[in-house]
Write an enzyme that holds these catalytic residues in place. Structure first.
Site, PDB file in Angstrom:
ATOM      1  N   ASP A   7      59.204  45.385   0.123  1.00  0.00           N
ATOM      2  CA  ASP A   7      58.758  46.757   0.397  1.00  0.00           C
ATOM      3  C   ASP A   7      59.940  47.515   0.992  1.00  0.00           C
ATOM      4  OD1 ASP A   7      56.186  48.559   0.618  1.00  0.00           O
ATOM      5  OD2 ASP A   7      57.369  48.912   2.425  1.00  0.00           O
ATOM      6  N   GLU A   9      61.292  51.559   2.524  1.00  0.00           N
ATOM      7  CA  GLU A   9      61.053  52.943   2.925  1.00  0.00           C
ATOM      8  C   GLU A   9      62.295  53.723   2.512  1.00  0.00           C
ATOM      9  OE1 GLU A   9      58.143  53.795   3.904  1.00  0.00           O
ATOM     10  OE2 GLU A   9      57.420  51.734   4.175  1.00  0.00           O
ATOM     11  N   HIS A 145      53.178  51.596   6.547  1.00  0.00           N
ATOM     12  CA  HIS A 145      54.331  52.447   6.231  1.00  0.00           C
ATOM     13  C   HIS A 145      55.596  52.016   6.971  1.00  0.00           C
ATOM     14  CE1 HIS A 145      51.974  55.019   3.713  1.00  0.00           C
ATOM     15  NE2 HIS A 145      51.158  55.342   4.685  1.00  0.00           N
ATOM     16  N   ASP A 150      54.188  46.414   5.499  1.00  0.00           N
ATOM     17  CA  ASP A 150      53.637  46.521   4.146  1.00  0.00           C
ATOM     18  C   ASP A 150      53.993  45.310   3.294  1.00  0.00           C
ATOM     19  OD1 ASP A 150      52.556  48.920   4.849  1.00  0.00           O
ATOM     20  OD2 ASP A 150      53.933  50.165   3.692  1.00  0.00           O
TER      21      ASP A 150
END
Length: 454
Positions: A7, A9, A145, A150
């Site tokens: 994951d 960001e 998030h 995540d």
């Protein structure tokens, strides 16, 4: 199997102009996490306020962390020989692949999307976002998030889906014969599988049903899948894919009919993602009107709304060229056709008019020649039909052009005599379209065996 559950960001929604600010990788064999990797990254660009609010990661927080190039070698070594797993895998994969390639590392590994796996193992849910599917399966997300939170939830989700019989689905999905892992996040494989391998036109719809793209194809299924086969990292492609929620189609008998239908439908629906053919046509028409002295005047003008021209031209030069020929052939007045200024000796090259512009020729005599000109011109415009195979046995397809105008297309019975009246009663009428007409005429010239003239 070894899976790399990942994951990230990021600073935005597409890889080519955005950076990764956080990444977490959990290595698992499908039941147990055996290794992990985590890094916060300075993207080298400003983090937008809404991303700061969503993730809690600020510009100040990443300022002391290394750039992506510092972790690229370790990251690649960890994941290059694993199955890349993520919730909406194409998003994460496009970023990681793009940024690794910027550092000279070519990532080419199989992908597995837990959204698509969940749809197979737990069908019928109203949504498969990470929050919804984890809530349904009682998986707690610690730190939503955040990359680590995540990825941990996604790893738990993968384990649970495998326990519920997902292993057999994974094998099929990883075989990659249907290209399922390349599909946009909101398009399911059943939708694509249902597409025919026939000529026609396909439509991409957004969530509310609005048509956002129209395309033509010799093979609808193959062409649609080609849109998804390259996951380019640019904004335009990524935004386009995210908007697609539904795919519909109209099958046609031939590739030419698909070409024609695409042109007609783009003009009808004006899809936001179609750039070709969507601009307003620069079409000019041949018109007439009666002036204050009773003379019928021919003129070329950009196509007028709600007035049907005698004929249309793709540009002004083409229109004037035709008009000059008509003036000579029917002895019309160049001034009354707006090709010269008024003078006592109105002429066009070696041709001199009969004096209508000086009121020396009665309007009735002049107008009679104008009417003969219009009738003769339109009568000599081509009327023909392109006849070819139909969709079903026992029928033939027809595309009709009458007096130089595209009229429509459809299908007629193979058992009946094909004539103009029969075709006109069988086809679906469409508005004349300069682009479509040009395509049909060129096809008819190249394929006379399929052309029936009237």
């Amino acid at each position: 199997m070894q899976f790399a559950v990942i994951d990230i960001e990021t600073t935005g929604g597409y890889a080519a102009e955005n950076g990764i600010i956080e990444i977490a990788v959990l290595i698992t064999d499908g039941t147990t996490v055996t290794d992990n990797f985590y890094a916060m990254i300075d993207p080298g660009i400003s983090i937008p306020p809404f991303i700061e609010k969503l993730t809690g990661i600020t510009n100040e927080a990443v300022a002391s962390h290394p750039p992506f190039e510092s972790i690229a070698e370790e990251l690649f070594a960890l994941i290059h020989d694993k199955i890349f797993v993520a919730h909406n895998v194409n998003f994460d994969y496009s970023f990681v692949k793009y940024h690794l390639e910027q550092q000279g590392y070519h990532l080419d590994t199989k992908k597995l999307c837990t959204i698509r796996l969940a749809r197979k193992v737990v069908p019928g849910l109203r949504g498969y976002g990470l929050d919804k599917i984890c809530n349904y399966l009682n998986i707690k997300i610690e730190g939503r998030h955040s990359a680590f939170g995540d990825s941990a939830a996604t790893a738990q989700l993968l384990h649970q889906l495998i326990d519920m019989g997902g292993a057999r689905h994974i094998e099929t999905m990883l075989a990659g014969h249907d290209g399922e892992m390349s599909l946009p996040p909101n398009v399911n494989e059943e939708m694509v599988s249902a597409l025919p391998q026939k000529p026609g036109v396909y439509y991409f719809h957004e969530k509310g049903g609005k048509v956002i793209y129209i395309g033509k194809a010799r093979n609808i299924k193959k062409r649609v899948k080609s849109h998804f086969s390259n996951n380019k990292p640019g904004k335009q492609k990524q935004e386009f894919l995210k908007k697609i929620y539904h795919i519909s189609y109209q099958e046609t008998a031939t590739e030419l009919m698909a070409f024609v239908l695409e042109g007609v439908e783009i003009k009808k629906w004006w899809p936001e993602q179609n750039s070709s053919q969507k601009h307003a046509e620069r079409v000019f028409g041949l018109y007439s009107y009666i002036d204050a002295n009773g003379y019928k005047r021919l003129f070329i003008e950009r196509k007028l709304r709600n007035i049907i021209p005698y004929f249309t031209f793709s540009n002004l030069a083409e229109g004037y060229s035709v008009l000059r020929k008509l003036i000579r052939q029917y002895q019309l007045c160049p001034y009354l056709c707006f090709l010269t200024k008024k003078s006592k000796h109105c002429h066009l090259d070696d041709f001199e008019c009969k004096g209508a512009c000086q009121l020396n020729e009665p309007a009735t005599d002049y107008n009679k020649r104008v009417d003969e000109c219009i009738e003769g011109f339109t009568e000599h415009l081509p009327s023909f039909a392109v006849i070819d195979k139909g969709i079903r046995p026992g029928e033939r397809s027809c595309i009709l052009v009458e007096k130089g105008r595209f009229v429509g297309m459809g299908y007629v019975s193979e058992m009946e005599k094909i004539d103009l009246d029969k075709i006109k009663s069988s086809i679906t009428p469409y508005l004349d379209n300069q682009y479509v007409r040009s395509v049909i005429v060129k096809y008819a010239e190249r394929h006379p065996v399929h052309t029936l003239s009237f």
